[in-house]
Design a protein around this motif. Structure first.
Motif, mmCIF file in Angstrom:
data_model
loop_
_atom_site.group_PDB
_atom_site.id
_atom_site.type_symbol
_atom_site.label_atom_id
_atom_site.label_comp_id
_atom_site.label_asym_id
_atom_site.label_seq_id
_atom_site.Cartn_x
_atom_site.Cartn_y
_atom_site.Cartn_z
ATOM 1 N N THR A 9 -0.636 -10.707 -26.144
ATOM 2 C CA THR A 9 -1.767 -9.969 -26.328
ATOM 3 C C THR A 9 -1.924 -11.135 -28.098
ATOM 4 O OG1 THR A 9 -2.080 -8.024 -26.008
ATOM 5 C CG2 THR A 9 -2.557 -8.345 -28.013
ATOM 6 N N LEU A 10 -2.798 -11.824 -28.684
ATOM 7 C CA LEU A 10 -3.145 -12.717 -29.589
ATOM 8 C C LEU A 10 -3.700 -11.874 -30.322
ATOM 9 C CD1 LEU A 10 -2.788 -16.143 -27.651
ATOM 10 C CD2 LEU A 10 -0.877 -14.721 -29.490
ATOM 11 N N VAL A 33 3.681 -16.086 -27.623
ATOM 12 C CA VAL A 33 2.738 -16.257 -26.018
ATOM 13 C C VAL A 33 4.169 -15.757 -25.596
ATOM 14 C CG1 VAL A 33 1.361 -17.149 -24.218
ATOM 15 C CG2 VAL A 33 1.559 -18.153 -26.814
ATOM 16 N N LEU A 34 5.208 -16.009 -25.596
ATOM 17 C CA LEU A 34 5.770 -15.306 -24.562
ATOM 18 C C LEU A 34 7.440 -14.803 -25.694
ATOM 19 C CD1 LEU A 34 7.270 -17.857 -22.540
ATOM 20 C CD2 LEU A 34 6.053 -16.090 -21.646
ATOM 21 N N ASP A 35 7.582 -13.338 -25.592
ATOM 22 C CA ASP A 35 8.901 -12.456 -25.736
ATOM 23 C C ASP A 35 9.833 -13.217 -26.284
ATOM 24 O OD1 ASP A 35 9.250 -10.908 -23.712
ATOM 25 O OD2 ASP A 35 7.522 -9.342 -24.258
ATOM 26 N N ALA A 36 11.353 -11.930 -26.319
ATOM 27 C CA ALA A 36 11.983 -12.547 -26.444
ATOM 28 C C ALA A 36 13.060 -12.595 -25.227
ATOM 29 C CB ALA A 36 13.205 -12.011 -27.592
ATOM 30 N N ALA A 37 12.513 -11.083 -24.294
ATOM 31 C CA ALA A 37 12.925 -11.002 -23.242
ATOM 32 C C ALA A 37 12.421 -12.082 -22.027
ATOM 33 C CB ALA A 37 12.775 -9.792 -22.832
ATOM 34 N N GLN A 38 11.280 -11.983 -22.221
ATOM 35 C CA GLN A 38 10.890 -13.078 -21.081
ATOM 36 C C GLN A 38 10.692 -14.702 -21.512
ATOM 37 O OE1 GLN A 38 6.421 -12.521 -22.468
ATOM 38 N NE2 GLN A 38 5.867 -11.318 -21.035
ATOM 39 N N CYS A 39 11.423 -15.443 -22.856
ATOM 40 C CA CYS A 39 12.326 -16.725 -22.757
ATOM 41 C C CYS A 39 14.220 -16.801 -21.957
ATOM 42 C CB CYS A 39 11.964 -16.422 -24.674
ATOM 43 S SG CYS A 39 10.747 -16.807 -25.208
ATOM 44 N N ILE A 88 2.186 -22.008 -15.627
ATOM 45 C CA ILE A 88 1.272 -23.292 -15.354
ATOM 46 C C ILE A 88 0.026 -22.990 -15.312
ATOM 47 C CG2 ILE A 88 1.461 -23.924 -13.086
ATOM 48 C CD1 ILE A 88 1.731 -26.416 -15.731
ATOM 49 N N GLN A 89 -0.049 -21.583 -15.225
ATOM 50 C CA GLN A 89 -1.547 -21.277 -15.534
ATOM 51 C C GLN A 89 -2.066 -20.147 -15.799
ATOM 52 O OE1 GLN A 89 -2.844 -19.413 -10.704
ATOM 53 N NE2 GLN A 89 -0.914 -19.954 -10.839
ATOM 54 N N HIS A 90 -0.760 -19.683 -16.797
ATOM 55 C CA HIS A 90 -0.954 -19.341 -18.131
ATOM 56 C C HIS A 90 -2.299 -18.888 -18.560
ATOM 57 C CE1 HIS A 90 -0.042 -16.334 -21.159
ATOM 58 N NE2 HIS A 90 0.720 -16.055 -21.279
ATOM 59 N N PRO A 91 -2.710 -17.970 -18.949
ATOM 60 C CA PRO A 91 -4.468 -17.369 -19.514
ATOM 61 C C PRO A 91 -4.217 -18.566 -20.656
ATOM 62 C CG PRO A 91 -3.393 -15.232 -19.216
ATOM 63 C CD PRO A 91 -2.622 -16.502 -18.471
ATOM 64 N N VAL A 92 -3.679 -17.954 -22.002
ATOM 65 C CA VAL A 92 -3.705 -18.691 -23.021
ATOM 66 C C VAL A 92 -3.608 -20.531 -22.943
ATOM 67 C CG1 VAL A 92 -2.186 -19.316 -25.363
ATOM 68 C CG2 VAL A 92 -2.468 -17.072 -23.751
ATOM 69 N N ALA A 93 -2.149 -21.120 -21.847
ATOM 70 C CA ALA A 93 -2.186 -22.780 -21.380
ATOM 71 C C ALA A 93 -4.319 -22.625 -20.704
ATOM 72 C CB ALA A 93 -1.631 -22.021 -20.515
ATOM 73 N N ASP A 94 -4.187 -21.740 -19.661
ATOM 74 C CA ASP A 94 -5.607 -22.075 -19.757
ATOM 75 C C ASP A 94 -7.040 -22.071 -20.524
ATOM 76 O OD1 ASP A 94 -7.926 -22.218 -16.973
ATOM 77 O OD2 ASP A 94 -8.130 -20.347 -18.285
ATOM 78 N N ALA A 95 -6.749 -21.121 -21.263
ATOM 79 C CA ALA A 95 -8.025 -21.256 -22.258
ATOM 80 C C ALA A 95 -7.760 -22.482 -22.943
ATOM 81 C CB ALA A 95 -7.641 -20.109 -22.814
ATOM 82 N N LEU A 96 -6.574 -22.385 -23.813
ATOM 83 C CA LEU A 96 -7.158 -23.945 -24.012
ATOM 84 C C LEU A 96 -6.583 -25.887 -23.498
ATOM 85 C CD1 LEU A 96 -3.059 -23.606 -25.858
ATOM 86 C CD2 LEU A 96 -5.163 -23.391 -27.291
ATOM 87 N N VAL A 97 -6.255 -25.617 -22.628
ATOM 88 C CA VAL A 97 -6.595 -27.108 -21.929
ATOM 89 C C VAL A 97 -8.199 -26.811 -21.553
ATOM 90 C CG1 VAL A 97 -5.915 -28.398 -19.354
ATOM 91 C CG2 VAL A 97 -4.305 -27.207 -20.289
#
Length: 265
Positions: A9-10, A33-39, A88-97
């Motif tokens: 959620t941005l 874009v990722l939280d600490a647990a995801q990292c 690779i297909q994360h929605p934030v990445a997809d939006a930027l690319v």
């Protein structure tokens, strides 16, 4: 664990602002874009992927790129763990690319570089100059850099030359290119979206015990030949899990850049 279990959620306007900054500065940093647990989860899977890479004979030491043995290179990420397929297909990445390259972009490569203490810098380069001949009048490529750990000067932050995305040929580059390098600084969980014409290099990790782990998703417009042969590199089991959009982006079907994109995107 799905890395997208916790939705990203941005704040409103973040993507639009990042796209504007990429156009103006050649890059944008999007934190959170990722939280600490995801990292932590991605980092664990990355080290497991490095071991699997070695087991398959894809050496994690790249003498042609790095000046010493303290960089760990992990190749073919999409075939190593489903978490990298998600990223690779994360929605934030997809939006930027998609905003920079257009909706019909392809995925050229997805690799990782873990800079361990003592790692040195590779040569200064732009990724677009490696795959598209000059003049570089517009962006045909973009890197989405996932900061699995914090990126800062001491642990080997990626260095870039501000404004270098405006150079249309090598002759337009400043003579003191290396002296103009500036580090990116971003917290763990950030994306650094770096336009393909930005001249850059890896930094030196001068810490005693801190690894710097980055994932590099390299995306191009569909006329550019991809760096990785996905048809060969991806197992049948991995390929079977992709929908029509991912099959298009990875060039797994008979039609590549011949208008097929309009039917699946």
């Amino acid at each position: 664990m799905s890395i997208l279990t916790t939705a990203t959620t941005l704040p409103d306007g973040v993507i639009e602002d990042a796209v504007a900054r990429i156009a103006a500065d050649g890059y944008a940093i999007v934190p959170g874009v990722l939280d600490a647990a995801q990292c932590a989860e991605v980092l664990d899977r990355l080290w497991a992927g490095a071991a699997e890479c070695d087991r398959r004979g894809l050496r994690t030491r790249a003498e042609q790129l790095d000046p010493n043995e303290h960089n760990v290179r992990v190749w073919n990420l999409l075939d190593l763990d489903p978490v990298f397929v998600e990223l690779i297909q994360h929605p934030v990445a997809d939006a930027l690319v998609g905003a920079v390259l257009g909706a019909d972009y392809i995925i050229s490569n997805f690799t990782a570089n873990i800079a361990r203490p003592g790692s040195g810098s590779m040569s200064v380069h732009s990724d677009q100059s490696l795959v598209v001949p000059p003049p570089w009048d517009r962006a045909h490529c973009i890197n989405i850099i996932w900061c699995v750990t914090e990126m800062r000067p001491e642990n080997g932050a990626t260095l870039h030359v501000p404004g270098s995305h405006r150079c249309r040929t090598r002759e337009e580059l400043p003579d003191d290119l290396a002296a103009r390098l500036v580090p990116f600084e971003a917290p763990a969980g950030s994306i650094v979206a770096m336009e393909g014409r930005v001249w850059h290099t890896s930094g030196r990790n001068v810490t005693v015990s801190e690894d710097r782990a980055l994932l590099f998703g390299f995306y191009c417009q569909p006329f550019v030949r991809p760096q990785w042969n996905w048809s060969v590199g991806l197992s049948p089991a991995t390929q079977a899990g992709f929908d029509a959009t991912m099959r298009y982006r990875l060039g797994l079907d008979l039609s590549l850049n011949t208008g097929y994109a309009a039917a699946v995107l």
